[in-house]
Design a protein around this motif. Sequence first.
Motif, PDB file in Angstrom:
ATOM      1  N   SER A  54       0.811  -1.229  -0.161  1.00  0.00           N
ATOM      2  CA  SER A  54       0.038   0.065   0.025  1.00  0.00           C
ATOM      3  C   SER A  54       0.911   1.188  -0.111  1.00  0.00           C
ATOM      4  CB  SER A  54      -0.814   0.218   1.211  1.00  0.00           C
ATOM      5  OG  SER A  54      -0.161   0.290   2.437  1.00  0.00           O
ATOM      6  N   GLY A  55       0.091   2.308  -0.400  1.00  0.00           N
ATOM      7  CA  GLY A  55       0.951   3.680  -0.259  1.00  0.00           C
ATOM      8  C   GLY A  55       1.449   3.887   1.185  1.00  0.00           C
ATOM      9  N   THR A  56       0.555   3.578   2.266  1.00  0.00           N
ATOM     10  CA  THR A  56       0.856   3.665   3.617  1.00  0.00           C
ATOM     11  C   THR A  56       2.138   2.965   3.870  1.00  0.00           C
ATOM     12  OG1 THR A  56      -1.472   3.874   3.950  1.00  0.00           O
ATOM     13  CG2 THR A  56      -0.218   3.734   6.002  1.00  0.00           C
ATOM     14  N   LEU A  59       5.179   4.673   2.773  1.00  0.00           N
ATOM     15  CA  LEU A  59       5.536   5.807   3.550  1.00  0.00           C
ATOM     16  C   LEU A  59       6.144   5.275   4.872  1.00  0.00           C
ATOM     17  CD1 LEU A  59       2.325   8.180   3.328  1.00  0.00           C
ATOM     18  CD2 LEU A  59       4.692   8.594   2.218  1.00  0.00           C
ATOM     19  N   PHE A  81      -4.251  12.985   3.122  1.00  0.00           N
ATOM     20  CA  PHE A  81      -4.989  11.801   3.554  1.00  0.00           C
ATOM     21  C   PHE A  81      -4.077  11.412   4.899  1.00  0.00           C
ATOM     22  CE2 PHE A  81      -5.046   7.072   3.434  1.00  0.00           C
ATOM     23  CZ  PHE A  81      -6.533   7.084   3.659  1.00  0.00           C
ATOM     24  N   ALA A  83      -2.762   8.998   6.093  1.00  0.00           N
ATOM     25  CA  ALA A  83      -1.778   8.165   6.380  1.00  0.00           C
ATOM     26  C   ALA A  83      -0.524   8.839   6.398  1.00  0.00           C
ATOM     27  CB  ALA A  83      -1.907   7.078   5.290  1.00  0.00           C
ATOM     28  N   VAL A  84      -0.501  10.180   5.868  1.00  0.00           N
ATOM     29  CA  VAL A  84       0.785  10.961   5.628  1.00  0.00           C
ATOM     30  C   VAL A  84       1.291  11.341   6.949  1.00  0.00           C
ATOM     31  CG1 VAL A  84       1.589  13.244   5.095  1.00  0.00           C
ATOM     32  CG2 VAL A  84       0.173  11.876   3.396  1.00  0.00           C
ATOM     33  N   VAL A 126       3.491  16.231  -0.361  1.00  0.00           N
ATOM     34  CA  VAL A 126       2.277  15.443  -1.085  1.00  0.00           C
ATOM     35  C   VAL A 126       2.188  16.361  -2.372  1.00  0.00           C
ATOM     36  CG1 VAL A 126      -0.055  14.756  -0.880  1.00  0.00           C
ATOM     37  CG2 VAL A 126       1.473  14.896   1.179  1.00  0.00           C
ATOM     38  N   ASP A 152       5.512  12.185  -1.701  1.00  0.00           N
ATOM     39  CA  ASP A 152       4.415  11.474  -1.767  1.00  0.00           C
ATOM     40  C   ASP A 152       3.677  11.713  -2.891  1.00  0.00           C
ATOM     41  OD1 ASP A 152       1.687  10.342  -1.307  1.00  0.00           O
ATOM     42  OD2 ASP A 152       1.643  10.794   0.599  1.00  0.00           O
ATOM     43  N   CYS A 154       1.383   9.609  -4.068  1.00  0.00           N
ATOM     44  CA  CYS A 154       0.095   8.514  -4.150  1.00  0.00           C
ATOM     45  C   CYS A 154      -1.083   9.153  -5.269  1.00  0.00           C
ATOM     46  CB  CYS A 154      -0.233   8.549  -2.893  1.00  0.00           C
ATOM     47  SG  CYS A 154       0.803   7.312  -1.648  1.00  0.00           S
ATOM     48  N   GLU A 155      -1.057  10.402  -5.220  1.00  0.00           N
ATOM     49  CA  GLU A 155      -2.113  11.002  -6.034  1.00  0.00           C
ATOM     50  C   GLU A 155      -1.938  11.555  -7.338  1.00  0.00           C
ATOM     51  OE1 GLU A 155      -3.930  13.763  -3.164  1.00  0.00           O
ATOM     52  OE2 GLU A 155      -4.283  12.452  -1.795  1.00  0.00           O
ATOM     53  N   GLY A 176       0.688   5.226  -4.634  1.00  0.00           N
ATOM     54  CA  GLY A 176      -0.399   4.273  -3.969  1.00  0.00           C
ATOM     55  C   GLY A 176      -1.221   3.866  -5.197  1.00  0.00           C
ATOM     56  N   LYS A 181      -7.362   5.256  -7.565  1.00  0.00           N
ATOM     57  CA  LYS A 181      -6.180   6.185  -8.072  1.00  0.00           C
ATOM     58  C   LYS A 181      -6.307   5.977  -9.574  1.00  0.00           C
ATOM     59  CE  LYS A 181      -4.277   7.532  -4.127  1.00  0.00           C
ATOM     60  NZ  LYS A 181      -5.028   6.724  -3.360  1.00  0.00           N
ATOM     61  N   GLY A 188      -2.018  -1.543  -3.111  1.00  0.00           N
ATOM     62  CA  GLY A 188      -0.829  -1.580  -3.477  1.00  0.00           C
ATOM     63  C   GLY A 188      -0.117  -0.396  -3.358  1.00  0.00           C
TER      64      GLY A 188
HETATM   65  C1  LIG Z   1      -1.297  11.455  -0.495  1.00  0.00           C
HETATM   66  C2  LIG Z   1      -1.738   9.928  -0.055  1.00  0.00           C
HETATM   67  N1  LIG Z   1      -0.539   9.393   0.748  1.00  0.00           N
HETATM   68  C3  LIG Z   1      -0.917   8.320   1.162  1.00  0.00           C
HETATM   69  C4  LIG Z   1      -1.926   7.376   1.040  1.00  0.00           C
HETATM   70  C5  LIG Z   1      -1.900   5.982   1.271  1.00  0.00           C
HETATM   71  O1  LIG Z   1      -2.018   4.947   0.390  1.00  0.00           O
HETATM   72  P1  LIG Z   1      -2.700   3.655   0.728  1.00  0.00           P
HETATM   73  O2  LIG Z   1      -4.422   3.949   0.624  1.00  0.00           O
HETATM   74  O3  LIG Z   1      -2.455   2.855  -0.541  1.00  0.00           O
HETATM   75  O4  LIG Z   1      -2.290   3.133   2.084  1.00  0.00           O
HETATM   76  C6  LIG Z   1      -2.617   7.939   0.090  1.00  0.00           C
HETATM   77  C7  LIG Z   1      -4.065   7.177  -0.357  1.00  0.00           C
HETATM   78  O5  LIG Z   1      -4.940   7.541  -0.719  1.00  0.00           O
HETATM   79  C8  LIG Z   1      -2.648   9.275  -0.302  1.00  0.00           C
HETATM   80  O6  LIG Z   1      -3.634   9.917  -1.183  1.00  0.00           O
END
Ligand SMILES: Cc1ncc(COP(=O)(O)O)c(C=O)c1O
Length: 381
Positions: A54-56, A59, A81, A83-84, A126, A152, A154-155, A176, A181, A188
């Motif tokens: 995952s993106g999380t 990170l 988001f 998770a950051v 981000v 980051d 992810c977006e 991410g 996405k 993933g």
């Molecule tokens: C900017 C950003 N960072 C991290 C994530 C986390 O990714 P994931 O949902 O794959 O864990 C997202 C997910 O939407 C995100 O938009």
Amino acid sequence: MPIPLSAPDITEAEIAAVTAVLRTPHLSLGPELAAFEAAFAKYHRLAHAVAVSSGTAGLHMALLTLNIGEGDEVIVPSFAFIAVANAVLHIRATPVFADIDPVTLNLTPSTVEPLITPRTRAILVVHTFGIPADMHALRALATRHSLVIIEDACEAIGAELHQRRVGGFGDLSVFGFYPNKQITTGEGGAVLAHTQAHADRLRSLRNQGRIAYAADIVQSQKAVDWLHHPEIGFNYRLSDIACALGRVQLSRIGEILSLRRAAAERYYALLADIPGLQMPPLTLPGCTISWFVFVVRLPQTAHRASIQALLSDRAIATASYFAPIHQQPAWRDLIVQFQPHLPTTETLGSRTLALPFFTRIALSQQEQVASALRQALATQN
Ligand SMILES: Cc1ncc(COP(=O)(O)O)c(C=O)c1O
């Protein structure tokens, strides 16, 4: 027919690739992992890509790989988001929330610099909603203060700054692939690295601290000692089923991004004349936007929840991206020690509205959204 907020764009080619993996014994750490990583690195013209669950997870491992930990501060946006900030907390460092530029919605040197202290180790930048942050200015700031940058993206896969794809600017960069996405692997992510040492550390952490699997070892199926763990790691692997999906999605990214851009342009044509409604920037100097979501800003007088309810009555999904992280219930009690002053983040957080947006959204669906939004706003005047 309900109009969803997002939808993946899966073709027969993805279905065939996933099915082909299921006909082999290599469901994890197999040739599709190596192929996806190689394609992802090549697309970004970088030496190393490490696929993760995952993106999380990306990170989390990026922070660990850069040896950031307890006692360190990491500057992050709050308009992001969750998770950051969570990833920073997971490694026992302190996230320091910075405000954003009202146009790009990204961190800038002027919002970041006042927050730098002797404990600051990193800036987590981000690229919000697919708009590239000003990496040249942020890199200059980081260099002046000996900080590392985690990008980051992810977006923002495929977004460019002066013809350079995002993901190449950070010390490490994270992507991410959740189904909302631009490209998906189901669940993933991936981390881009410039050095072999970073790639090895990421591959080790991803795989329970085992010695990094090099792609050629996987291909030739030479045994690596599965029960030898030189360090503490995680199971952040991405299956070969997911990698096959990602590999085909990535091969179609040019088409995907141009369809999304066309959809954004159509929304512009349909919505730009609504009084008081602020549109996202369609173009920005030196930037190629990768359209992740289409987020408008409601007039100050509008009541967002009622507008969302009216759209929902017509089976149109919307979302209020982003509620500032520092105001989330999970975070409120954690940050009493410092009161972030984030006026742009807080104002925007209460006015944004994400409209249905996905690669194959039809003009007729966008017309329905536009007319429903127009009427919902009119009822509030
Ligand atoms: C900017 C950003 N960072 C991290 C994530 C986390 O990714 P994931 O949902 O794959 O864990 C997202 C997910 O939407 C995100 O938009």
